[in-house]
Design a protein around this motif. Structure first.
Motif, PDB file in Angstrom:
ATOM      1  N   GLN A  11      95.695  30.613  25.704  1.00  0.00           N
ATOM      2  CA  GLN A  11      94.561  29.757  26.072  1.00  0.00           C
ATOM      3  C   GLN A  11      93.779  30.465  27.174  1.00  0.00           C
ATOM      4  O   GLN A  11      94.304  30.704  28.261  1.00  0.00           O
ATOM      5  CB  GLN A  11      95.089  28.415  26.587  1.00  0.00           C
ATOM      6  N   THR A  12      92.527  30.820  26.897  1.00  0.00           N
ATOM      7  CA  THR A  12      91.720  31.554  27.877  1.00  0.00           C
ATOM      8  C   THR A  12      91.198  30.632  28.973  1.00  0.00           C
ATOM      9  O   THR A  12      91.157  29.411  28.816  1.00  0.00           O
ATOM     10  CB  THR A  12      90.528  32.248  27.199  1.00  0.00           C
ATOM     11  N   GLN A  13      90.787  31.240  30.076  1.00  0.00           N
ATOM     12  CA  GLN A  13      90.205  30.509  31.198  1.00  0.00           C
ATOM     13  C   GLN A  13      88.952  31.228  31.665  1.00  0.00           C
ATOM     14  O   GLN A  13      88.968  32.437  31.861  1.00  0.00           O
ATOM     15  CB  GLN A  13      91.197  30.426  32.350  1.00  0.00           C
ATOM     16  N   THR A  43      86.018  31.702  30.110  1.00  0.00           N
ATOM     17  CA  THR A  43      85.223  32.450  29.133  1.00  0.00           C
ATOM     18  C   THR A  43      84.706  31.524  28.037  1.00  0.00           C
ATOM     19  O   THR A  43      85.171  30.397  27.899  1.00  0.00           O
ATOM     20  CB  THR A  43      86.056  33.569  28.461  1.00  0.00           C
ATOM     21  N   CYS A  44      83.779  32.032  27.242  1.00  0.00           N
ATOM     22  CA  CYS A  44      83.263  31.266  26.104  1.00  0.00           C
ATOM     23  C   CYS A  44      84.312  31.125  25.006  1.00  0.00           C
ATOM     24  O   CYS A  44      84.336  30.126  24.303  1.00  0.00           O
ATOM     25  CB  CYS A  44      82.021  31.940  25.539  1.00  0.00           C
ATOM     26  N   SER A  45      85.161  32.138  24.841  1.00  0.00           N
ATOM     27  CA  SER A  45      86.249  32.002  23.865  1.00  0.00           C
ATOM     28  C   SER A  45      87.282  31.044  24.440  1.00  0.00           C
ATOM     29  O   SER A  45      87.458  30.941  25.652  1.00  0.00           O
ATOM     30  CB  SER A  45      86.873  33.367  23.554  1.00  0.00           C
ATOM     31  N   GLN A  46      87.962  30.325  23.551  1.00  0.00           N
ATOM     32  CA  GLN A  46      88.948  29.343  24.006  1.00  0.00           C
ATOM     33  C   GLN A  46      90.386  29.804  23.807  1.00  0.00           C
ATOM     34  O   GLN A  46      91.282  29.344  24.508  1.00  0.00           O
ATOM     35  CB  GLN A  46      88.778  28.005  23.251  1.00  0.00           C
ATOM     36  N   LEU A  47      90.617  30.699  22.837  1.00  0.00           N
ATOM     37  CA  LEU A  47      91.978  31.071  22.473  1.00  0.00           C
ATOM     38  C   LEU A  47      91.983  32.508  21.962  1.00  0.00           C
ATOM     39  O   LEU A  47      91.043  32.931  21.286  1.00  0.00           O
ATOM     40  CB  LEU A  47      92.482  30.145  21.357  1.00  0.00           C
ATOM     41  N   GLY A  88      86.157  31.213  19.231  1.00  0.00           N
ATOM     42  CA  GLY A  88      84.984  30.995  20.068  1.00  0.00           C
ATOM     43  C   GLY A  88      84.478  32.308  20.639  1.00  0.00           C
ATOM     44  O   GLY A  88      84.997  33.376  20.344  1.00  0.00           O
ATOM     45  N   CYS A 112      86.013  38.040  28.246  1.00  0.00           N
ATOM     46  CA  CYS A 112      86.920  38.021  27.099  1.00  0.00           C
ATOM     47  C   CYS A 112      87.839  39.249  27.094  1.00  0.00           C
ATOM     48  O   CYS A 112      89.039  39.101  26.861  1.00  0.00           O
ATOM     49  CB  CYS A 112      86.138  37.891  25.800  1.00  0.00           C
ATOM     50  N   GLN A 141      90.449  38.568  29.717  1.00  0.00           N
ATOM     51  CA  GLN A 141      91.378  37.545  29.260  1.00  0.00           C
ATOM     52  C   GLN A 141      92.321  38.104  28.186  1.00  0.00           C
ATOM     53  O   GLN A 141      93.480  37.716  28.112  1.00  0.00           O
ATOM     54  CB  GLN A 141      90.629  36.321  28.732  1.00  0.00           C
TER      55      GLN A 141
END
Length: 90
Positions: free
Chosen positions: A9-11, A13-17, A35, A72, A75
């Protein structure tokens, strides 16, 4: 061949996973981002495939996106650090 796999699970950023798989030698087999900027993240995924986890971390750690404290690629490094510690799956 044994593999390691995580969904991170990212923090910040626009991507979530980030979904990452590597082999028992810590060579990245596949990376999927949920994402974010689709074209850029597909490109990153293809560039890191076949690379050793430590090489990717050394190159991408600390990359920032604009004024954000992370990105990203950064992350992905966090995900790879977790992946290194993950147990092998037969």
């Amino acid at each position: 061949m044994a593999t390691k796999h995580i969904q991170y699970q990212t923090q910040g950023t626009c991507s979530q996973l980030i979904d990452v798989t590597c082999d028992e030698n810590d060579i990245i087999q596949q990376v999927f981002f949920l994402g974010g900027c689709n074209g850029n993240l597909q490109g990153i995924s293809l560039l890191v495939k076949g690379q050793h986890i430590d090489d990717v971390i050394r190159k991408l750690d600390g990359v920032r996106c604009g004024t954000k404290r992370t990105s990203c690629p950064d992350q992905l490094c966090r995900a790879l650090e977790h992946l290194k510690a993950a147990p092998l799956q037969e």
